[in-house]
Design an enzyme around this catalytic site. Structure first.
Site, PDB file in Angstrom:
ATOM      1  N   LYS A 147      43.583  56.464  -9.332  1.00 47.80           N
ATOM      2  CA  LYS A 147      44.098  56.569  -7.971  1.00 47.80           C
ATOM      3  C   LYS A 147      45.534  57.096  -7.980  1.00 47.80           C
ATOM      4  CE  LYS A 147      40.947  52.953  -6.419  1.00 47.80           C
ATOM      5  NZ  LYS A 147      40.727  51.507  -6.193  1.00 47.80           N
ATOM      6  N   GLN A 171      44.311  46.087  -6.195  1.00 46.87           N
ATOM      7  CA  GLN A 171      43.090  46.319  -6.981  1.00 46.87           C
ATOM      8  C   GLN A 171      42.330  44.997  -7.139  1.00 46.87           C
ATOM      9  OE1 GLN A 171      42.007  49.389  -8.011  1.00 46.87           O
ATOM     10  NE2 GLN A 171      40.120  48.361  -8.645  1.00 46.87           N
ATOM     11  N   ASP A 180      43.429  50.532   2.340  1.00 42.44           N
ATOM     12  CA  ASP A 180      42.176  50.308   1.611  1.00 42.44           C
ATOM     13  C   ASP A 180      41.150  49.582   2.490  1.00 42.44           C
ATOM     14  OD1 ASP A 180      40.727  50.671  -0.762  1.00 42.44           O
ATOM     15  OD2 ASP A 180      41.264  48.701  -1.551  1.00 42.44           O
TER      16      ASP A 180
END
Lengths: 283, 283
Positions: A55, A99, A122
């Site tokens: 990413k 994450q 996200d």
């Protein structure tokens, strides 16, 4: 019957990333500040390390700054929440990616909720789930959002269609169903406790497989002409759909890899630039 | 075929209210402070005035204090948000009910989100929707929560069953489906854009009608032996289900009135006492 047309996520994601890079460059020139994504990693799980690196590499290519925060595996929920609140309050950070999965000692929900909704690029917070569910403006969970973009790209209008989502995770199955419902599909959620999965899938004009079980959905259960979106990713580049049999029945199908996968990062980066643009407008 | 057994919401709600009154009295004796529900009404819509009065009467009968805030129809979103934030911060208020719909000039979502999640005993905030959706602890929307209680009371286990929810409103259809999904039903959302409603309803082991269209669901579409929950309420005490024909096919059915209706207030009051108990524990 002829084979299904492939839904090329790699190509579409590439175009989205090009456009995102242009917008990032414009914004940087205009404001003197590049869009910035904070990536937060707890511990050293090898898959998570790889995902975050990937990413961040994509960010760099798109002209998005990334600020990486690595926390030791022993980090407590309170410490993690503190870090996320600091990033939420930091005006030089526009988006936050936490994450996951994190360690079992972490209260993941408490951590997610420490992310300010306006930086939740996200799409993991309660607020983002609700705005997706109610068809309100907000960030989408990246994979479901990427799926909707793929459907749009291939002129699949969900309105009035029967959509079957196999899987009900908080950031994939559930929001995917809600986004399809907001676009007027008749949505069925199937999962491990569904009594007759084959019967449910056979009704579907649009199948979204998002469960993480290799080749669970077989071609014989695909309604001829259906659109098949495989968001599963299992070891050995195998999806949740048995591609070889499904491609013979579907009208459109996503390959694995190269279907849904690339759309996830593209959506993340696009939403990061969206967040930065909004922040610049408000400052 | 024999007629369906009736699901008696009046009786169940009565028992819940008795239990709630006992808990309220215990708490008041123990802490010197009665549970308190703040009711907020904007304008003078006659139906809303009646609903709020009904809820306050029930509070009084259950030993729950109610604090009523009446705001003029011209109240702005900002003023309403200010009032709700004050109530959210007031330690003597345990639950907040914002009667809706409000006027068209009010941003209802902004108003709902000004209610602290720990006082959202009506289950209208993003946070409550998300906790319902993710099967996490939190307040439920009162009507969907009442439906689940009715199903439990009549030993209807949703796990593995096909549930069809007709309607997708933010406080009824959507959360009802999510609560059924959290209890492992295979859930289908139908709505005005559903192409073949009859076909979808015919698949259902559990039908939840929550759309506000009189007698939309006909007995001929009910799968024999299905459980039929009618959350619709239309003029003249008519539900969304054609009762006379559905009762001949269903195994269990809610009457209108006397089915889902009474469960809504019972859930509201029960959650108000829950909130007060939690607040007392934390103070």
């Amino acid at each position: 019957m002829s084979q299904a047309r492939l839904m090329d996520g790699t190509a579409l994601a590439g175009r989205i990333l090009d456009e995102t890079a242009k917008r990032a460059a414009d914004l940087t020139e205009r404001t003197g500040q590049a869009p910035c994504l904070a990536t937060v990693l707890v511990g050293e799980d090898p898959a998570s390390v790889t995902y975050v690196r990937m990413k961040r590499n994509r960010c760099r290519k798109a002209g998005i700054e990334s600020r990486h925060v690595e926390l030791p595996a022993a980090t407590t929920t309170e410490e993690l929440v503190g870090t996320l609140r600091e990033l939420s309050a930091d005006p030089t950070v526009h988006g936050i990616l936490l994450q996951h999965p994190m360690g079992p000692h972490i209260d993941e929900r408490a951590a997610f909720e420490a992310i300010a909704p306006e930086k939740d690029v996200d799409g993991v917070t309660f607020a983002s789930f609700a705005t997706m569910s109610f068809g309100l403006p907000g960030f989408v969970s990246c994979t479901p959002g990427g799926i909707m973009r793929l459907l749009d790209e291939y002129d699949v209008d969900p309105a009035g269609k029967r959509a079957v989502v196999v899987g009900r995770s908080a950031i994939l199955g559930k929001p995917a169903g809600m986004l399809l419902l907001a676009r007027d599909a008749t949505v069925t959620y199937c999962h491990s406790r569904t009594a007759d999965l084959s019967a449910a899938v056979r009704e579907a004009d649009i199948v979204v497989a998002a469960v993480g079980r290799p080749r669970l959905i077989r071609g014989q259960d695909i309604k001829p002409g259906a659109v098949v979106v495989d968001a599963g990713y299992n070891a050995g580049n195998v999806g949740d759909v048995d591609f070889d049999s499904a491609v013979e029945r579907a009208s459109l199908i996503t390959p694995v890899p190269g279907g849904v996968g690339p759309m996830t990062i593209a959506t993340l980066l696009e939403q990061t630039v969206d967040a930065a643009v909004t922040a610049a407008r408000q400052s």
